[in-house]
Design an enzyme around this catalytic site. Structure first.
Site, short mmCIF file in Angstrom:
data_model
loop_
_atom_site.label_atom_id
_atom_site.label_comp_id
_atom_site.label_asym_id
_atom_site.label_seq_id
_atom_site.Cartn_x
_atom_site.Cartn_y
_atom_site.Cartn_z
N PHE A 74 -9.90 1.60 4.15
CA PHE A 74 -11.03 1.56 3.23
C PHE A 74 -10.78 0.39 2.30
CE2 PHE A 74 -13.85 4.63 0.54
CZ PHE A 74 -14.97 3.99 1.02
N GLU A 75 -11.30 -0.78 2.67
CA GLU A 75 -10.94 -2.01 1.97
C GLU A 75 -12.16 -2.78 1.51
OE1 GLU A 75 -8.01 -2.60 1.08
OE2 GLU A 75 -6.82 -1.25 2.32
N TYR A 235 7.32 13.45 -9.27
CA TYR A 235 6.87 13.37 -7.88
C TYR A 235 7.16 14.68 -7.13
CZ TYR A 235 5.19 11.15 -3.69
OH TYR A 235 4.43 10.84 -2.58
N VAL A 274 7.90 -0.35 -3.06
CA VAL A 274 6.78 -0.90 -3.81
C VAL A 274 5.58 -0.99 -2.87
CG1 VAL A 274 5.94 -2.85 -5.17
CG2 VAL A 274 8.39 -2.30 -5.15
P1 NAD Z 1 -0.92 2.24 0.48
O1 NAD Z 1 -1.72 2.34 -0.78
O2 NAD Z 1 -0.19 0.98 0.75
O3 NAD Z 1 -1.87 2.50 1.77
C1 NAD Z 1 -2.90 3.41 1.76
C2 NAD Z 1 -3.80 3.21 2.98
O4 NAD Z 1 -4.82 4.23 2.95
C3 NAD Z 1 -4.55 1.88 3.03
O5 NAD Z 1 -4.62 1.44 4.37
C4 NAD Z 1 -5.95 2.23 2.55
O6 NAD Z 1 -6.99 1.37 3.02
C5 NAD Z 1 -6.09 3.60 3.14
N1 NAD Z 1 -7.09 4.43 2.48
C6 NAD Z 1 -7.10 4.91 1.21
N2 NAD Z 1 -8.20 5.67 1.01
C7 NAD Z 1 -8.88 5.68 2.19
C8 NAD Z 1 -10.07 6.30 2.64
N3 NAD Z 1 -10.80 7.08 1.85
N4 NAD Z 1 -10.47 6.06 3.90
C9 NAD Z 1 -9.76 5.26 4.74
N5 NAD Z 1 -8.62 4.68 4.37
C10 NAD Z 1 -8.18 4.89 3.12
O7 NAD Z 1 0.02 3.50 0.48
P2 NAD Z 1 1.49 3.78 1.05
O8 NAD Z 1 2.44 3.72 -0.07
O9 NAD Z 1 1.73 3.05 2.31
O10 NAD Z 1 1.34 5.33 1.37
C11 NAD Z 1 1.01 5.85 2.64
C12 NAD Z 1 1.59 7.23 2.75
O11 NAD Z 1 3.02 7.14 2.66
C13 NAD Z 1 1.14 8.17 1.61
O12 NAD Z 1 0.96 9.46 2.14
C14 NAD Z 1 2.31 8.14 0.67
O13 NAD Z 1 2.40 9.29 -0.13
C15 NAD Z 1 3.48 8.04 1.66
N6 NAD Z 1 4.76 7.54 1.11
C16 NAD Z 1 4.79 6.45 0.29
C17 NAD Z 1 6.02 6.06 -0.24
C18 NAD Z 1 6.12 4.86 -1.16
O14 NAD Z 1 7.14 4.72 -1.85
N7 NAD Z 1 5.15 3.99 -1.18
C19 NAD Z 1 7.20 6.74 0.08
C20 NAD Z 1 7.12 7.81 0.96
C21 NAD Z 1 5.90 8.23 1.47
#
Ligand code: NAD
Length: 395
Positions: A74-75, A235, A274
């Site tokens: 969703f970009e 968290y 990050v």
């Molecule tokens: P991010 O913000 O980099 O990526 C989120 C993605 O979701 C993007 O591709 C965005 O376009 C998409 N998105 C958001 N809303 C949307 C919608 N309504 N429809 C379609 N696409 C949508 O996030 P991230 O950090 O990569 O997180 C991804 C998963 O990994 C999450 O569940 C997060 O909790 C988990 N996670 C993150 C971390 C961290 O430190 N970043 C650590 C462990 C787990």
């Protein structure tokens, strides 16, 4: 136009197309250098595919396993006068690189929570891909509209039960001050579970299964973070942690439903990194600045692509997966190693505004943050005039 970062608090409001493309290329190079994922997936759906862990998972599937991939994100598209979002440029660069390598890759840009986007994905899968053997669920969103009621829910990042006071770094001013976050109400907890819990993951899997497009022995994985003492209050044991617990419930439910196909659903625990999602969480930037310092010194530092590749090779596609006793794939083993956490906790006690740049890796954190938006990427000339409009074939 010449594109320089416009940072506002924990977000950068623009992105650099060439920098984003360079980031995607460097992740592809990493995967190619590691070699193929043995017995990896061939038809992959990634929900949340344009940034962070979802993008890295898609790159690993495509370039580590020659998989056809369908990505959902969703970009914000670019216009002649304004840049698109980083994920918009990442997804365009990924599709181009995959197609150039002879790999099927299509991206749907729309709300993954909606029935309309699920239907569109099913149509494409049936027309182009055949049966799916891996579904990666990697959404991170602050809100969700329930497709059946039309009601919109917002998530909160708050402690549960009592208020939480902690050191917090303002990444704009580099001031470290105490921050107190009041506990969430019952309604806020329930809303956060509605947005970031397992309901939508199940809806996707139900839709795919009902349409008969899941392969025998298919796998699905959703991502979570657990952390340790320093991050638990905001968290692991907070509103987002409650939502993530709901993923465990969903995984169990999905395992029953997928049994007839010999399918498998897991939650994968990934390390703190990050990303756009984690930058919005109070306490995290300081924790990450310290964690990066410790893990880089130990030689154990990993980014999204290292974690995603390890998830495929040590979690999803191996006879000896790194599983815990609740059936979660554990890729956070290096972050949570007791000696690593002990060093982080010690530095956490010691850190002040005066020693921030010496005893933490704030510099590395800041670079990684800018890098998310395509800035500070190797080999990109940021003084060059670039066209914010890029070629893309999103559906
Ligand atoms: P991010 O913000 O980099 O990526 C989120 C993605 O979701 C993007 O591709 C965005 O376009 C998409 N998105 C958001 N809303 C949307 C919608 N309504 N429809 C379609 N696409 C949508 O996030 P991230 O950090 O990569 O997180 C991804 C998963 O990994 C999450 O569940 C997060 O909790 C988990 N996670 C993150 C971390 C961290 O430190 N970043 C650590 C462990 C787990």
């Amino acid at each position: 136009m010449i594109i320089k970062p416009k940072v506002r608090g924990f977000i950068c409001t623009n992105a650099h197309p060439a920098g984003c493309a360079a980031n995607v290329a460097s992740q592809i190079d990493f995967v190619k250098a590691q070699g193929a994922v043995a017995d990896g997936p061939k038809n992959v759906l990634v929900i949340g595919s344009s940034t962070g862990y979802g993008l890295a998972s898609r790159i690993t599937a495509a370039f580590g396993s020659s998989a056809k991939t369908l990505g959902i994100c969703f970009e914000k598209p670019a216009t002649e006068r304004k840049t698109g979002s980083a994920g918009f440029y990442n997804a365009a660069a990924f599709d181009k690189a995959a197609n150039a390598a002879g790999l099927y890759a299509k991206t749907i840009n729309g709300d993954a929570f909606s029935n309309e986007i699920k239907a569109k994905a099913l149509e494409l899968i049936q027309a182009d891909m055949g049966k799916i053997d891996l579904v990666v669920y990697s959404l991170a969103s602050p809100r969700r509209t329930d497709p059946n009621t039309g009601e919109t829910y917002s998530s909160v990042l708050k402690p549960i039960g009592k208020s939480y006071t902690s050191k917090n770094l303002n990444t704009d001013t580099l001031k470290i001050a105490e921050v107190t976050i009041e506990p969430a109400s019952e309604e806020e907890i329930a809303n956060t579970v509605k947005v970031m819990g397992g309901e939508d993951w199940e809806m996707w899997m139900d839709a795919l299964q009902e349409a008969g497009v899941l392969n025998d022995n298919c796998k699905t994985v959703a991502y979570t973070y657990l952390g340790d003492k320093l991050t638990w209050p905001i968290y692991g044991k907070a509103t987002i942690g409650k939502a993530k617990e709901d993923l465990d419930r969903a995984a169990t439910a999905l395992n029953s439903k997928l049994a007839s196909l010999g399918g498998q659903a897991n939650v994968a625990v990934l390390k703190a990194l990050v990303t756009q999602a984690s930058s919005a969480i109070p306490v995290m930037p300081l924790y990450l600045s310290i964690l990066y310092k410790v893990m880089k010194e130990e030689g154990t530092h990993e980014g999204c692509i290292e974690q995603a590749y390890r998830l495929f090779t040590e979690g999803l596609y191996t006879a000896t997966p790194r599983l815990d006793d609740t059936n979660r794939l554990r890729m956070d083993n290096l972050e949570l190693a007791p000696q690593t956490q002990a060093k982080v906790e010690k530095l956490w006690e010691q850190v002040t505004e005066e020693n921030l740049l010496d005893i933490t890796d704030f510099k590395g954190h800041h670079e990684a943050f800018l890098n998310l938006f395509g800035f500070e990427s190797q080999g990109v000339d940021y003084s060059e005039d670039v066209n914010p409009l890029v070629e893309q074939t999103f559906v």
